[in-house]
Design an enzyme around this catalytic site. Structure first.
Site, PDB file in Angstrom:
ATOM      1  N   SER A   1       0.834  -1.199   0.000  1.00  0.00           N
ATOM      2  CA  SER A   1       0.000   0.000   0.000  1.00  0.00           C
ATOM      3  C   SER A   1       0.875   1.258   0.000  1.00  0.00           C
ATOM      4  CB  SER A   1      -0.963  -0.038   1.179  1.00  0.00           C
ATOM      5  OG  SER A   1      -1.981   0.916   1.044  1.00  0.00           O
TER       6      SER A   1
ATOM      7  N   ASP B   1     -10.162  -3.722  -5.018  1.00  0.00           N
ATOM      8  CA  ASP B   1      -9.280  -2.748  -4.388  1.00  0.00           C
ATOM      9  C   ASP B   1      -9.259  -1.495  -5.265  1.00  0.00           C
ATOM     10  OD1 ASP B   1      -7.269  -1.302  -3.159  1.00  0.00           O
ATOM     11  OD2 ASP B   1      -5.678  -2.748  -3.578  1.00  0.00           O
TER      12      ASP B   1
ATOM     13  N   HIS C   1      -8.214  -4.962  -0.645  1.00  0.00           N
ATOM     14  CA  HIS C   1      -7.055  -4.209  -0.174  1.00  0.00           C
ATOM     15  C   HIS C   1      -6.652  -4.632   1.239  1.00  0.00           C
ATOM     16  CE1 HIS C   1      -4.165  -0.954  -0.315  1.00  0.00           C
ATOM     17  NE2 HIS C   1      -4.460  -0.722   0.954  1.00  0.00           N
TER      18      HIS C   1
END
Length: 406
Positions: A188, A346, A376
């Protein structure tokens, strides 16, 4: 009787709060619903505290995370775990006992929107222990500074400082790491930092030691288009909602939160913005960079006229150090071979897919690992209490790639 009625009402209210319509293909939807309900509760509580002036919303969230997740550095028979410092940046080191020498080395940057989390969280601690043991590798998990106290380029500079120290002869010798078998990785926001580090060091001819590989887990790589197909498709899919990602970007770039509606409408990247060149726009043109099965029926959202002055107020929006997807082809060509993990459900899916395509176009060897049932953050939920099936599969696939390519 009254207790039964009250219990039924409370149960119904709880079910109403937890239940969330999810795409049919997402992995283990009820687990994701429960996880999302927990996150929403913490975020709503933090918003209330922020509105009342008790504390910044991020501070409350991080206090909760620290209380629930942060663990002490505890060694085991297989892995020696210590808290250390890389280039002045706090770092947790996972060093396998025994095995071969020299060992492979991986520097890892945790996720959390540049504002939340820590490499000392239980989920990252477990991930790095498994990596160290399965790969017989030294893993260094970095605790870079966080927003709102630190804003871009502070996190970027911390990532560079830690990575430069990681590549130094002193650190490699101290931990018995092979200078030819090094990887930079992260998930991320950590994937953003890992990509930025790979670009910076790939173009630095003064470095005697360089990374052999970069491994990016559902990375966030651009903030000019909040209407990519994945942003449109997954805007209301947990655990990362589209408005939350816009908020993270504004916090990271030190901008006013009142700009959030402008970002969500793509007003900041309108065609009349002089700060965005045609070349920069082409580097995130998903109509050319994404395959048809990802574009689906979605259409670009491009405003002819937008909000004047946004780019001048938030210059980081087009800074390649913050948005690695905007890097020139020549810079990408000098980065190491790459692993890019993406998840169908995501909002950041297309950031990763476009980056993988651009790396390939630049001549970089890329392994694209896509999870049709993934969401995610799934990889760090491979263990109890969540123990996501797609999290376990993705984690093992990631480690397998590292084993085969490092």
């Amino acid at each position: 009787m009254r207790l039964r009625v009250a219990g039924a009402v409370l149960l119904s209210a709880a079910a109403y709060y937890v239940y969330l319509p999810l795409p049919s293909g997402v992995s283990e939807p009820w687990k994701l619903m429960l996880l999302d309900a927990l996150f929403r509760s913490f975020m709503q509580a933090s918003d209330v505290a922020h509105a009342l002036g008790v504390c910044h919303r991020v501070h409350l969230l991080n206090r909760v995370v620290s209380w629930v997740e942060v663990v002490e550095a505890r060694s085991s028979a297989a892995v020696n775990v210590t808290d250390w410092s890389l280039g002045g940046v706090p770092t947790r080191v996972f060093q396998p006992n025994g095995g071969s020498t020299p060992k492979r080395g991986i520097i890892y940057f945790h996720g959390g929107g540049w504002a939340l989390g820590s490499g000392r969280m239980r989920s990252y601690d477990l991930l790095c222990r498994k990596m160290a043991e399965d790969l017989d590798a030294v893993i260094m998990s970095v605790d870079y500074r966080l927003a709102p106290e630190a804003v871009f380029p502070d996190q970027y500079h911390d990532a560079l400082a830690a990575s430069r120290s990681f590549l130094s002869a002193q650190v490699l010798q101290r931990y018995g790491i092979d200078p030819d078998r090094l990887c930079v990785s992260g998930d991320s926001a950590g994937g953003n930092l890992a990509a930025a580090v790979a670009q910076k060091f790939g173009s630095d001819d003064t470095l005697k030691v360089k990374f052999k590989a970069q491994a990016l887990i559902y990375p966030v790589l651009q903030a000019l288009d909040f209407h990519t197909p994945s942003y449109q498709q997954n805007q209301a899919v947990p655990i990362l909602y589209r408005p939350i990602m816009a908020r993270f970007w504004l916090q990271y770039l030190g901008a006013d939160s009142s700009l959030e509606p402008l970002l969500l409408a793509n007003n900041h990247s309108s065609l009349d913005q002089p700060g965005i060149s045609a070349a920069a726009r082409s580097r995130l043109d998903w109509t050319n960079l994404l395959p048809a099965e990802r574009r689906k029926h979605f259409r670009p959202v491009v405003k002819e006229t937008g909000s004047a002055g946004v780019m001048g107020e938030v210059p980081g929006l087009t800074d390649v150090r913050a948005a690695p997807l905007l890097a020139e082809q020549g810079v990408l060509a000098r980065t190491p071979k790459a692993y890019v993990m993406t998840c169908e459900f995501d909002v950041l899916r297309d950031d990763g897919l476009m980056y993988g395509r651009r790396l390939q176009d630049a001549g970089v060897t890329v392994t694209s690992d896509h999870y049709e049932d993934g969401f995610h953050g799934c990889m760090v939920f491979a263990y109890l209490p969540m123990m996501s099936g797609v999290g376990w599969r993705s984690m093992n696939s990631y480690i397998r790639w590292l084993d085969q390519n490092l």
